[in-house]
Design a protein around this motif. Structure first.
Motif, PDB file in Angstrom:
ATOM      1  N   SER A 147      22.682  26.429  52.471  1.00  0.00           N
ATOM      2  CA  SER A 147      23.288  25.150  52.818  1.00  0.00           C
ATOM      3  C   SER A 147      22.275  24.255  53.519  1.00  0.00           C
ATOM      4  O   SER A 147      21.229  24.718  53.981  1.00  0.00           O
ATOM      5  CB  SER A 147      24.493  25.368  53.739  1.00  0.00           C
ATOM      6  OG  SER A 147      24.070  25.862  55.007  1.00  0.00           O
ATOM      7  N   ARG A 148      22.588  22.975  53.593  1.00  0.00           N
ATOM      8  CA  ARG A 148      21.714  22.043  54.299  1.00  0.00           C
ATOM      9  C   ARG A 148      21.563  22.456  55.766  1.00  0.00           C
ATOM     10  O   ARG A 148      20.471  22.371  56.336  1.00  0.00           O
ATOM     11  CB  ARG A 148      22.277  20.628  54.194  1.00  0.00           C
ATOM     12  CG  ARG A 148      21.402  19.550  54.843  1.00  0.00           C
ATOM     13  CD  ARG A 148      22.024  18.180  54.636  1.00  0.00           C
ATOM     14  NE  ARG A 148      22.083  17.840  53.227  1.00  0.00           N
ATOM     15  CZ  ARG A 148      21.100  17.250  52.559  1.00  0.00           C
ATOM     16  NH1 ARG A 148      19.960  16.939  53.176  1.00  0.00           N
ATOM     17  NH2 ARG A 148      21.232  16.965  51.277  1.00  0.00           N
ATOM     18  N   GLU A 149      22.645  22.894  56.358  1.00  0.00           N
ATOM     19  CA  GLU A 149      22.595  23.324  57.751  1.00  0.00           C
ATOM     20  C   GLU A 149      21.662  24.519  57.930  1.00  0.00           C
ATOM     21  O   GLU A 149      20.899  24.589  58.894  1.00  0.00           O
ATOM     22  CB  GLU A 149      24.002  23.681  58.225  1.00  0.00           C
ATOM     23  CG  GLU A 149      24.075  24.102  59.687  1.00  0.00           C
ATOM     24  CD  GLU A 149      25.482  24.437  60.133  1.00  0.00           C
ATOM     25  OE1 GLU A 149      25.648  24.853  61.298  1.00  0.00           O
ATOM     26  OE2 GLU A 149      26.422  24.288  59.314  1.00  0.00           O
ATOM     27  N   HIS A 152      18.040  23.385  57.844  1.00  0.00           N
ATOM     28  CA  HIS A 152      17.639  22.829  59.139  1.00  0.00           C
ATOM     29  C   HIS A 152      17.362  23.948  60.132  1.00  0.00           C
ATOM     30  O   HIS A 152      16.463  23.829  60.970  1.00  0.00           O
ATOM     31  CB  HIS A 152      18.722  21.889  59.664  1.00  0.00           C
ATOM     32  CG  HIS A 152      18.665  20.512  59.083  1.00  0.00           C
ATOM     33  ND1 HIS A 152      18.166  19.423  59.767  1.00  0.00           N
ATOM     34  CD2 HIS A 152      19.028  20.048  57.855  1.00  0.00           C
ATOM     35  CE1 HIS A 152      18.233  18.349  58.997  1.00  0.00           C
ATOM     36  NE2 HIS A 152      18.755  18.693  57.830  1.00  0.00           N
ATOM     37  N   ASP A 174      15.443  16.598  55.934  1.00  0.00           N
ATOM     38  CA  ASP A 174      16.238  16.099  54.799  1.00  0.00           C
ATOM     39  C   ASP A 174      15.337  15.597  53.677  1.00  0.00           C
ATOM     40  O   ASP A 174      15.653  15.757  52.491  1.00  0.00           O
ATOM     41  CB  ASP A 174      17.162  14.978  55.270  1.00  0.00           C
ATOM     42  CG  ASP A 174      18.356  15.490  56.072  1.00  0.00           C
ATOM     43  OD1 ASP A 174      18.741  16.655  55.871  1.00  0.00           O
ATOM     44  OD2 ASP A 174      18.895  14.723  56.888  1.00  0.00           O
ATOM     45  N   ILE A 177      14.152  18.558  51.736  1.00  0.00           N
ATOM     46  CA  ILE A 177      15.216  19.032  50.841  1.00  0.00           C
ATOM     47  C   ILE A 177      15.262  18.179  49.583  1.00  0.00           C
ATOM     48  O   ILE A 177      15.344  18.694  48.459  1.00  0.00           O
ATOM     49  CB  ILE A 177      16.585  19.000  51.565  1.00  0.00           C
ATOM     50  CG1 ILE A 177      16.606  19.997  52.720  1.00  0.00           C
ATOM     51  CG2 ILE A 177      17.711  19.292  50.578  1.00  0.00           C
ATOM     52  CD1 ILE A 177      17.863  19.925  53.573  1.00  0.00           C
ATOM     53  N   LYS A 188      21.707  21.492  43.494  1.00  0.00           N
ATOM     54  CA  LYS A 188      23.000  21.307  44.149  1.00  0.00           C
ATOM     55  C   LYS A 188      24.081  22.106  43.436  1.00  0.00           C
ATOM     56  O   LYS A 188      24.110  22.180  42.204  1.00  0.00           O
ATOM     57  CB  LYS A 188      23.385  19.827  44.154  1.00  0.00           C
ATOM     58  CG  LYS A 188      22.603  18.976  45.138  1.00  0.00           C
ATOM     59  CD  LYS A 188      23.161  17.560  45.180  1.00  0.00           C
ATOM     60  CE  LYS A 188      22.416  16.713  46.203  1.00  0.00           C
ATOM     61  NZ  LYS A 188      22.960  15.330  46.280  1.00  0.00           N
ATOM     62  N   ASP A 194      26.229  19.697  49.806  1.00  0.00           N
ATOM     63  CA  ASP A 194      25.293  20.135  50.836  1.00  0.00           C
ATOM     64  C   ASP A 194      24.937  21.610  50.712  1.00  0.00           C
ATOM     65  O   ASP A 194      24.395  22.207  51.649  1.00  0.00           O
ATOM     66  CB  ASP A 194      25.869  19.862  52.234  1.00  0.00           C
ATOM     67  CG  ASP A 194      25.854  18.376  52.573  1.00  0.00           C
ATOM     68  OD1 ASP A 194      24.916  17.683  52.119  1.00  0.00           O
ATOM     69  OD2 ASP A 194      26.768  17.912  53.273  1.00  0.00           O
ATOM     70  N   SER A 195      25.232  22.206  49.573  1.00  0.00           N
ATOM     71  CA  SER A 195      24.855  23.591  49.295  1.00  0.00           C
ATOM     72  C   SER A 195      23.987  23.623  48.045  1.00  0.00           C
ATOM     73  O   SER A 195      24.213  22.854  47.102  1.00  0.00           O
ATOM     74  CB  SER A 195      26.093  24.473  49.098  1.00  0.00           C
ATOM     75  OG  SER A 195      26.829  24.583  50.299  1.00  0.00           O
ATOM     76  N   TYR A 196      23.017  24.519  48.058  1.00  0.00           N
ATOM     77  CA  TYR A 196      22.044  24.577  46.978  1.00  0.00           C
ATOM     78  C   TYR A 196      21.812  26.023  46.540  1.00  0.00           C
ATOM     79  O   TYR A 196      21.923  26.954  47.349  1.00  0.00           O
ATOM     80  CB  TYR A 196      20.702  23.990  47.420  1.00  0.00           C
ATOM     81  CG  TYR A 196      20.766  22.567  47.906  1.00  0.00           C
ATOM     82  CD1 TYR A 196      20.480  21.502  47.052  1.00  0.00           C
ATOM     83  CD2 TYR A 196      21.117  22.275  49.226  1.00  0.00           C
ATOM     84  CE1 TYR A 196      20.534  20.193  47.496  1.00  0.00           C
ATOM     85  CE2 TYR A 196      21.178  20.967  49.680  1.00  0.00           C
ATOM     86  CZ  TYR A 196      20.888  19.927  48.816  1.00  0.00           C
ATOM     87  OH  TYR A 196      20.951  18.636  49.271  1.00  0.00           O
TER      88      TYR A 196
END
Length: 239
Positions: A147-149, A152, A174, A177, A188, A194-196
Motif C-alpha cells: 500500500s501507499r502507506e 511511506h 509519492d 511511487i 495499481k 492506493d494499493s499496488y
C-alpha cells in the motif's frame, strides 16, 4: 529391365549436400522506405528499435516483440554490441514468462559514446526500487502487494539535510511511487487506488550487484550522509 538394388552404387550418396529440414523458405526482403539498406528481417529491425527506446520488453505485455527478440537474439546482440550495448534476456521463472532489455556496456574507452541517455532514477526512486526488489525476491515467486502507506513506512528511518519538513519528504516519496508506476514496476490494484502489486519484472532488471550497490547507498542515506538533491542513481531500470 529392372536393376537389382545390389547393383546401385550408394557410396556417392554420402557426398550429397545435406538439406536443413527446419530452414524457412527464403523471402526477398522489400525496403521499408527509400534508402533502407538493412540486412535484417523487418521483425528483427522492429525488435531492435523497441529495445533501444523502451526500458524492457516482457513476454506478458509484448508477446510478439518478445518472441522476435528470442528468434533474432544472436543478430540483435551483434548489432547492439557494435554500439557498446548488451542484450539481456531473462527467460521464464516470472509471471510474465520472460524479460528482455538493453544495458550499456561498462568499460574504459577513449572514444566510445554512451547511447542510453535515459533520465536516471532519483535517490528515492532507487531506494523504493531496492526495497521492492528485496521484497519480491523474498516472496519466492508469490505476488507482492503493498500500500501507499507501507511505501511511506519504508522511508521512516531516512535522515537527510534537505527534506526536514514532513510535507516535502512525503511529496518525494509519492513522486517515487508515481515514477515506478510509470515504469510499470508498481501496478495499481483494481479495488484500491492506493494499493499496488509489484511486477516480477523487477527481479530481472535489478541484478544482485545493483541491489548491493543501492543497499550501500541507502545505508549512507539512513545515516544522513547523502542528499537526495545531489545524488541520482542509474540502475538497470534506466539502462
Amino acid at each position: 529391365m529392372t536393376n537389382d538394388i545390389s547393383d546401385v552404387d550408394i557410396t556417392a550418396f554420402s557426398s550429397l549436400p545435406q538439406v536443413d529440414q527446419t530452414a524457412r523458405t527464403p523471402n526477398q526482403r522489400r525496403p521499408r522506405f527509400d534508402g533502407d539498406v538493412s540486412e535484417l528481417p523487418d521483425r528483427a529491425c522492429w525488435a531492435l528499435q523497441q529495445l533501444l527506446t523502451r526500458r524492457y520488453i516482457s513476454a506478458e505485455g509484448d508477446a510478439d516483440l518478445y518472441s522476435w527478440v528470442l528468434e533474432y537474439r544472436a543478430l540483435l546482440s551483434v548489432r547492439l554490441s557494435e554500439l557498446d550495448l548488451m542484450l539481456r534476456v531473462v527467460e521464464g521463472g516470472y509471471e510474465m514468462g520472460g524479460v528482455a532489455f538493453v544495458e550499456q556496456a561498462r568499460y574504459e574507452s577513449a572514444r566510445g559514446a554512451k547511447l542510453l541517455r535515459r533520465e536516471p532514477l532519483g535517490t528515492y526512486d532507487s531506494i523504493l526500487a531496492l526495497h521492492l526488489a528485496q521484497m519480491s525476491r523474498a516472496a519466492g515467486g508469490q505476488a507482492v502487494l503493498i500500500s501507499r502507506e507501507e511505501v511511506h513506512g519504508l522511508f521512516s528511518g531516512v535522515l537527510n539535510d534537505v527534506d526536514r519538513d514532513t510535507v516535502t519528504f512525503s511529496a518525494r516519496i509519492d513522486a517515487a511511487i508515481a515514477r515506478l508506476a510509470g515504469l510499470e514496476i508498481l501496478r495499481k490494484t483494481r479495488d484500491d487506488e492506493d494499493s499496488y502489486t509489484v511486477s516480477p519484472v523487477i527481479n530481472a532488471v535489478m541484478t544482485a550487484s545493483v541491489i548491493a550497490e543501492l543497499q550501500q547507498q541507502f545505508e549512507m542515506l539512513l545515516s544522513g550522509g547523502t542528499s537526495p538533491d545531489r545524488n541520482e542513481q542509474e540502475t538497470a531500470l534506466d539502462g
